[in-house]
Design a protein around this motif. Structure first.
Motif, PDB file in Angstrom:
ATOM      1  N   GLY A   1     -25.865  -3.354   1.347  1.00  0.00           N
ATOM      2  CA  GLY A   1     -25.747  -3.556   2.794  1.00  0.00           C
ATOM      3  C   GLY A   1     -24.338  -3.326   3.308  1.00  0.00           C
ATOM      4  O   GLY A   1     -24.146  -2.769   4.391  1.00  0.00           O
ATOM      5  N   ALA A   2     -23.328  -3.742   2.525  1.00  0.00           N
ATOM      6  CA  ALA A   2     -21.938  -3.585   2.955  1.00  0.00           C
ATOM      7  C   ALA A   2     -21.546  -2.105   3.016  1.00  0.00           C
ATOM      8  O   ALA A   2     -20.937  -1.650   3.990  1.00  0.00           O
ATOM      9  CB  ALA A   2     -21.013  -4.342   2.002  1.00  0.00           C
ATOM     10  N   ILE A   3     -21.906  -1.333   1.984  1.00  0.00           N
ATOM     11  CA  ILE A   3     -21.610   0.103   1.993  1.00  0.00           C
ATOM     12  C   ILE A   3     -22.330   0.781   3.152  1.00  0.00           C
ATOM     13  O   ILE A   3     -21.761   1.607   3.874  1.00  0.00           O
ATOM     14  CB  ILE A   3     -22.032   0.747   0.654  1.00  0.00           C
ATOM     15  N   TRP A   4     -23.578   0.410   3.327  1.00  0.00           N
ATOM     16  CA  TRP A   4     -24.408   0.957   4.393  1.00  0.00           C
ATOM     17  C   TRP A   4     -23.757   0.730   5.757  1.00  0.00           C
ATOM     18  O   TRP A   4     -23.640   1.641   6.579  1.00  0.00           O
ATOM     19  CB  TRP A   4     -25.767   0.277   4.308  1.00  0.00           C
ATOM     20  N   MET A   5     -23.312  -0.501   5.995  1.00  0.00           N
ATOM     21  CA  MET A   5     -22.714  -0.851   7.281  1.00  0.00           C
ATOM     22  C   MET A   5     -21.378  -0.151   7.493  1.00  0.00           C
ATOM     23  O   MET A   5     -21.051   0.257   8.624  1.00  0.00           O
ATOM     24  CB  MET A   5     -22.538  -2.370   7.382  1.00  0.00           C
ATOM     25  N   ILE A   6     -20.584   0.004   6.437  1.00  0.00           N
ATOM     26  CA  ILE A   6     -19.296   0.702   6.551  1.00  0.00           C
ATOM     27  C   ILE A   6     -19.515   2.140   6.991  1.00  0.00           C
ATOM     28  O   ILE A   6     -18.786   2.663   7.848  1.00  0.00           O
ATOM     29  CB  ILE A   6     -18.535   0.636   5.209  1.00  0.00           C
ATOM     30  N   VAL A   7     -20.521   2.811   6.420  1.00  0.00           N
ATOM     31  CA  VAL A   7     -20.823   4.196   6.809  1.00  0.00           C
ATOM     32  C   VAL A   7     -21.208   4.252   8.284  1.00  0.00           C
ATOM     33  O   VAL A   7     -20.743   5.127   9.030  1.00  0.00           O
ATOM     34  CB  VAL A   7     -21.949   4.765   5.930  1.00  0.00           C
ATOM     35  N   HIS A   8     -22.042   3.320   8.722  1.00  0.00           N
ATOM     36  CA  HIS A   8     -22.450   3.269  10.130  1.00  0.00           C
ATOM     37  C   HIS A   8     -21.244   3.126  11.049  1.00  0.00           C
ATOM     38  O   HIS A   8     -21.111   3.841  12.050  1.00  0.00           O
ATOM     39  CB  HIS A   8     -23.420   2.093  10.340  1.00  0.00           C
ATOM     40  N   VAL A   9     -20.348   2.206  10.709  1.00  0.00           N
ATOM     41  CA  VAL A   9     -19.167   1.959  11.540  1.00  0.00           C
ATOM     42  C   VAL A   9     -18.266   3.185  11.588  1.00  0.00           C
ATOM     43  O   VAL A   9     -17.763   3.564  12.652  1.00  0.00           O
ATOM     44  CB  VAL A   9     -18.385   0.731  11.024  1.00  0.00           C
ATOM     45  N   LEU A  10     -18.053   3.823  10.457  1.00  0.00           N
ATOM     46  CA  LEU A  10     -17.193   5.008  10.413  1.00  0.00           C
ATOM     47  C   LEU A  10     -17.762   6.143  11.260  1.00  0.00           C
ATOM     48  O   LEU A  10     -17.027   6.828  11.979  1.00  0.00           O
ATOM     49  CB  LEU A  10     -17.004   5.473   8.966  1.00  0.00           C
ATOM     50  N   VAL A  11     -19.078   6.347  11.199  1.00  0.00           N
ATOM     51  CA  VAL A  11     -19.702   7.429  11.959  1.00  0.00           C
ATOM     52  C   VAL A  11     -19.616   7.159  13.458  1.00  0.00           C
ATOM     53  O   VAL A  11     -19.235   8.041  14.242  1.00  0.00           O
ATOM     54  CB  VAL A  11     -21.177   7.615  11.528  1.00  0.00           C
ATOM     55  N   ILE A  12     -19.941   5.950  13.887  1.00  0.00           N
ATOM     56  CA  ILE A  12     -19.948   5.663  15.322  1.00  0.00           C
ATOM     57  C   ILE A  12     -18.519   5.617  15.873  1.00  0.00           C
ATOM     58  O   ILE A  12     -18.271   6.031  17.011  1.00  0.00           O
ATOM     59  CB  ILE A  12     -20.716   4.357  15.618  1.00  0.00           C
TER      60      ILE A  12
END
Length: 419
Positions: A337-348
């Motif tokens: 979940g943490a890796i997943w959320m980091i990718v989301h934040v970086l993209v947005i």
């Protein structure tokens, strides 16, 4: 799906009617306490989301033997086959696509980038954990990730829908519910912190905030013109419409699934031979179609609130099937979940910098995906109270798209898992 035990249940409560009353009373108590009747409960629910208790309290009942969560008909067929599609209808009919388009292309671009970040994050987190710690993504983990994608693109209804489509084990679903709440809460805390510093951040990035000021005035006028107290007729129409469309969806879904099973070779691979998949898709499509008609005015009478009641009852019914003691057996899911959320934040964040969008767009675009209509208004209101409806608008879009996108993400993860 409820599983009949080969042995008589040893639970204290075996009556479905008594169980129904217990679940209903439990939900009522949770939400009453969450309203903060005393300072203690106000502080308690500032840290513990009511949603998590809706999972955990019924799970506790099941763990101590008060109830038998699997030997009853409450979850299937009542909650999963009736209340879930009804919730999807009511949560999607309120979508105002015209109003969303008026918010401007930058906001929509950032919001869509957030959705892309969720989809990309699912693939990246799965691949990284497969390299670093393969047991973390072994077995049916991909199914739980598909359900989590439903929540982070749409909302609770979409997460539950994916749970049914992919038949996610109740305990695995509960474990990913913990990941959902943990990561979403961390994101919300971060966005609330940034909201208080948005003026400095916007000035530093040179963002144009004029569109936000125009939104404040327009949305304040809309709220004043459309709010009303629901009448008995309103409530009866809402209930009749929801369950009537659920009946139509079931009537069409069974022959449609049978046709795909008989005529399409790859139907089973994409779950198109499942009647329930078609019930979910047809219910969502019906709600979206109604959003283009005057029926969407039922939202001002509380259509989405009734849909949310159905949703929380369904969540509690899922919770009562959980093995509470096994919920924290796989803490490596938190890493996913943490890796997943980091990718989301970086993209947005990268998308916002690309178009010089203000911090408000980042906050509401991100939480419009991850938190949907339940949490996005909180973030929007942190920037200005009149902007809360923007969060609602973006959050409801996720209800319409979350089921389809998370289903596709699930198919990609299924291939990556070699199943």
């Amino acid at each position: 799906m409820a599983i009949e035990s080969l042995e008589p249940s040893t639970a204290l409560i075996t009556s479905d009617i008594v169980l129904f009353g217990l679940i209903a009373a439990t939900l009522g108590a949770i939400f009453w306490l969450a309203s903060g009747p005393t300072p203690f409960w106000k502080k308690f629910f500032a840290w513990v989301p009511a949603l998590l208790l809706c999972y955990f309290v019924p799970a506790f009942y099941n763990t101590i033997g008060l109830i038998d969560g699997e030997s009853n008909s409450l979850y299937n067929p009542i909650a999963s086959r009736v209340l879930l599609p009804a919730a999807l209808v009511l949560l999607t009919l309120s979508i105002d696509l015209k109003g969303i388009l008026q918010l401007g292309p930058k906001l929509l671009f950032v919001f869509c980038a957030g959705t892309l970040g969720i989809a990309l994050g699912a693939v990246v987190s799965f691949q990284i954990m497969e390299w670093v710690h393969p047991p973390a993504v072994a077995g049916d983990t991909w199914k739980g990730m598909a359900a989590l994608a439903g929540s982070w693109i749409g909302g609770g209804a979409n997460m539950v829908a994916m749970r049914e489509v992919y038949q996610v084990d109740a305990t695995l679903f509960g474990q990913f519910a913990v990941v959902d709440v943990a990561m979403a809460s961390a994101l919300m805390a971060t966005l609330l912190f940034l909201a208080n510093r948005s003026a400095q951040l916007d000035a530093r990035s040179g963002a144009d905030t004029r569109a936000i000021d125009e939104m404040k005035a327009r949305l304040a006028a809309y709220e004043a013109a459309n709010a009303r107290i629901p009448t008995l007729t309103d409530l009866m129409v809402i209930i009749g419409l929801a369950f009537g469309l659920v009946a139509v969806a079931h009537a069409i879904a069974n022959p449609l699934a049978a046709w795909f099973a008989a005529n399409v070779a790859s139907a089973a691979q994409f779950s198109l031979d499942s009647a329930f998949v078609w019930v979910v898709l047809l219910s969502t499509a019906a709600g979206v179609a109604l959003s283009f008609t005057r029926v969407r005015n039922l939202e001002s009478a509380g259509a989405s609130k009734i849909g949310t009641v159905f949703l929380y009852f369904l969540i509690a019914c899922i919770g009562m099937q959980m093995d509470f003691t096994a919920l924290f057996d796989r803490l490596e899911l938190i890493a996913i979940g943490a890796i997943w959320m980091i990718v989301h934040v970086l993209v947005i964040w990268g998308a916002a910098r690309l178009v010089r969008a203000p911090m408000f767009y980042v906050g509401v675009g991100s939480m419009g995906n991850v938190g949907a209509a339940a949490s996005a208004p909180v973030i929007a209101a942190a920037f200005h109270p009149n902007l809360a409806p923007v969060g609602v608008l973006l959050g409801t879009v996720g209800y319409a798209t979350g089921t389809v996108f998370s289903y596709l993400i699930g198919q990609v993860l299924r291939v990556m898992a070699g199943q």
